[in-house]
Enzyme design. Structure first.
Site, PDB file in Angstrom:
ATOM      1  NE  ARG A  79      -3.329   2.514   2.613  1.00 23.66           N
ATOM      2  CZ  ARG A  79      -3.220   3.353   3.641  1.00 23.66           C
ATOM      3  NH1 ARG A  79      -2.566   2.997   4.733  1.00 23.66           N
ATOM      4  NH2 ARG A  79      -3.782   4.541   3.597  1.00 23.66           N
ATOM      5  CG  HIS A 123      -0.999   8.952   3.449  1.00 28.99           C
ATOM      6  ND1 HIS A 123      -1.076   7.605   3.737  1.00 28.99           N
ATOM      7  CD2 HIS A 123      -0.606   9.533   4.589  1.00 28.99           C
ATOM      8  CE1 HIS A 123      -0.721   7.384   4.989  1.00 28.99           C
ATOM      9  NE2 HIS A 123      -0.428   8.557   5.540  1.00 28.99           N
ATOM     10  CD  GLU A 168      -4.411   7.559   9.581  1.00 24.44           C
ATOM     11  OE1 GLU A 168      -3.909   8.643   9.928  1.00 24.44           O
ATOM     12  OE2 GLU A 168      -3.951   6.472   9.932  1.00 24.44           O
ATOM     13  CG  ASN A 296      -4.809   3.369   8.541  1.00 28.23           C
ATOM     14  OD1 ASN A 296      -4.921   2.370   7.819  1.00 28.23           O
ATOM     15  ND2 ASN A 296      -4.339   4.517   8.105  1.00 28.23           N
ATOM     16  CE1 TYR A 298       0.154   2.729  13.560  1.00 27.93           C
ATOM     17  CE2 TYR A 298      -1.822   3.690  12.599  1.00 27.93           C
ATOM     18  CZ  TYR A 298      -0.532   3.215  12.462  1.00 27.93           C
ATOM     19  OH  TYR A 298       0.070   3.206  11.227  1.00 27.93           O
ATOM     20  CD  GLU A 363      -1.348   3.911   8.029  1.00 30.91           C
ATOM     21  OE1 GLU A 363      -1.124   4.346   9.190  1.00 30.91           O
ATOM     22  OE2 GLU A 363      -1.496   4.644   7.046  1.00 30.91           O
TER      23      GLU A 363
HETATM   24  O1  IFM Z   1       2.819   7.688   9.922  1.00 35.93           O
HETATM   25  C1  IFM Z   1       1.438   7.670  10.124  1.00 35.93           C
HETATM   26  C2  IFM Z   1       0.699   7.491   8.813  1.00 35.93           C
HETATM   27  O2  IFM Z   1       1.042   8.463   7.892  1.00 35.93           O
HETATM   28  C3  IFM Z   1      -0.785   7.569   9.050  1.00 35.93           C
HETATM   29  N1  IFM Z   1      -1.207   6.667  10.084  1.00 35.93           N
HETATM   30  C4  IFM Z   1      -0.448   6.656  11.321  1.00 35.93           C
HETATM   31  C5  IFM Z   1       1.038   6.536  11.030  1.00 35.93           C
HETATM   32  C6  IFM Z   1       1.834   6.527  12.350  1.00 35.93           C
HETATM   33  O3  IFM Z   1       1.632   7.710  13.044  1.00 35.93           O
END
Ligand code: IFM
Length: 456
Positions: A79, A123, A168, A296, A298, A363
């Site tokens: 990606r 992005h 995002e 994404n 985290y 992500e």
């Molecule tokens: O680096 C970023 C990415 O560009 C978008 N999602 C989170 C990642 C980590 O912060």
């Protein structure tokens, strides 16, 4: 933990994710225009270490080496994002052929290595000329985005397996226009809700533009979703969690997937009167049929009411006073809590709304303060992070959730936005002096995992 590649379907997408401004460098070659990040990175104090993405990983010139690294790791998908200012230097008008040629070389190389291309159209590198005309606060930027999407899909169609319109949009709208922590660095408070609306409108207009150029295209969007859990059952904590969930998740999920805005969030952002004249027509556009959803993931947020001493968080303009609490001491170098099971919760957020749609984690990954010892990086913390999240993905599939891919952020250490080069997420270390790449232990582990032999 006994997760193995065999716990996943054979056609599961295993990839890494990157973004143009974070790894390409070469910001002034082959007719590329100026983006909002070029300008923002140069503004005083915007970037933690004072760096810019001018060189980054020089992926623009080293992409063949990077594709070879992916193949060596055993990845079958990649990606990446396309820099709008390489294609339309001022954000509108004729395409810059040299920019298109770069991405053609990249997708050809991926194809030669048997790696499927997932191309993200936005992005975050908006052409600065469009920002000068209002950026995402201006409705016309959505039309410009759809034009650009049509140009790129026309040129690259056959080489791209999956298109992702936006990455995002929460970050673009609220970090960019409310917190001012990301480009373009504006602080317009609740008006940032309008940027969110225009981003989603751009997504909705881009979907048919891509399909017109490439009728067999598979098209989706990537949202960053963060479960928002109230710290206690006290009404004020529950209310804080509602606000954060609304602004972070529901504001995007509901219009894109169900064609409706959540009333409470529209009220929080005071969008109602402004939206009214175009609301129904715009929602019909925003809810354009899509083929998959990217998430994404985290971490999970634990949220409570703040007291009057709490600093308002500008990225959550409606949520004052709200506080984010820690429920674990296990954190990455970003300070983000490590909460693998949240990945199942975010997959469910999409699935509950649209059970028929395939979902990819586009992500997931972790920054750590890596040390080089005798030329190697023994990043056991990152390996354990990945293993625990891959294990959670396997459990999601076991529960019947339609997960079709998992992309690690990221392949090579790169330029982490406002953190500059001070945060490293890569499976592969980059020496920012020599630009030499060295696979970390986590990368070696992943290669072994994907080779399918040993259980992790
Ligand atoms: O680096 C970023 C990415 O560009 C978008 N999602 C989170 C990642 C980590 O912060």
């Amino acid at each position: 933990m006994t997760v193995s590649r065999r716990d996943f379907p054979t056609d599961f997408a295993w990839g890494t994710a990157t973004a143009s401004y974070q790894n390409e460098g070469a910001t002034e070659v082959d007719g590329r225009g100026t983006s909002i990040w070029d300008v923002f990175a140069r503004s005083h104090g915007a970037i933690n270490d004072g760096s810019t993405g001018d060189v980054a990983d020089d992926h623009y010139h080293r992409f063949r080496e990077d594709v070879r690294l992916m193949a060596d790791l055993g990845l079958n998908s990649y990606r990446f994002s396309i820099a709008w200012p390489r294609i339309q230097p001022t954000g509108s008008g004729a395409a810059n052929q040299a920019g298109l040629d770069f991405y053609r070389r990249l997708v050809d190389e991926l194809q030669a290595q048997g790696i499927a291309a997932y191309a993200t159209l936005y992005h975050w590198d908006l052409p600065q000329s469009l920002e000068d005309e209002g950026g995402w606060l201006d409705r016309d930027t959505a039309n410009r985005f759809a034009d650009y999407a049509g140009i790129v899909s026309e040129a690259l169609g056959s080489g791209v397996a999956h298109w992702i319109t936006l990455n995002e949009p929460w970050c673009s709208a609220f970090l960019g226009y409310a917190a001012g922590a990301h480009a373009p660095g504006r602080r317009v408070g609740k008006l940032a809700g309008r940027a969110a609306h225009h981003l989603m409108l751009g997504h909705g207009l881009a979907v048919p533009a891509i399909r017109a150029a490439d009728p067999s295209a598979s098209v989706g969007i990537t949202l960053n979703l963060t479960p928002s859990v109230a710290r206690t059952e006290r009404p004020e904590d529950v209310e804080a969690a509602r606000r954060i969930d609304g602004l972070t998740n529901r504001l995007f999920l509901d219009p894109v997937l169900t064609g409706a805005y959540p009333d409470d969030v529209v009220e929080d952002l005071e969008l109602g009167d402004w939206l009214a004249p175009t609301k129904d027509a715009d929602l019909a556009v925003i809810a354009a049929p899509i083929d998959f959803v990217g998430i994404n993931y985290y971490f999970r947020n634990t949220v409570g009411a703040g007291d009057h001493d709490t600093e308002p968080r500008l990225d959550h303009p409606t949520s004052t006073p709200v506080r984010f609490y820690s429920t674990t001491d296990r954190r990455t170098h970003m300070g983000w809590p490590i909460t693998p099971d949240g990945i199942i919760e975010v997959i469910s957020m999409v699935h509950d709304r649209r059970p028929e749609l395939p979902i990819a984690i586009t992500e997931n990954g972790a920054a750590y303060d890596d040390r080089v010892e005798d030329g190697a990086v023994h990043d056991e913390d990152r390996r354990a992070f990945l293993e625990s999240h891959i294990d959670a993905c396997a459990r999601a599939i076991e529960q019947g959730l339609p997960l079709v891919g998992y992309f690690i952020w990221t392949l090579t250490d790169n330029w982490e936005w406002a953190w500059g080069f001070s945060r490293r997420f890569g499976l592969v270390r980059v020496d920012y002096g020599s630009l030499e790449r060295t696979v970390k232990d986590s990368g070696q582990w992943l290669a072994g995992f994907l080779a399918g032999g040993d259980d992790a």
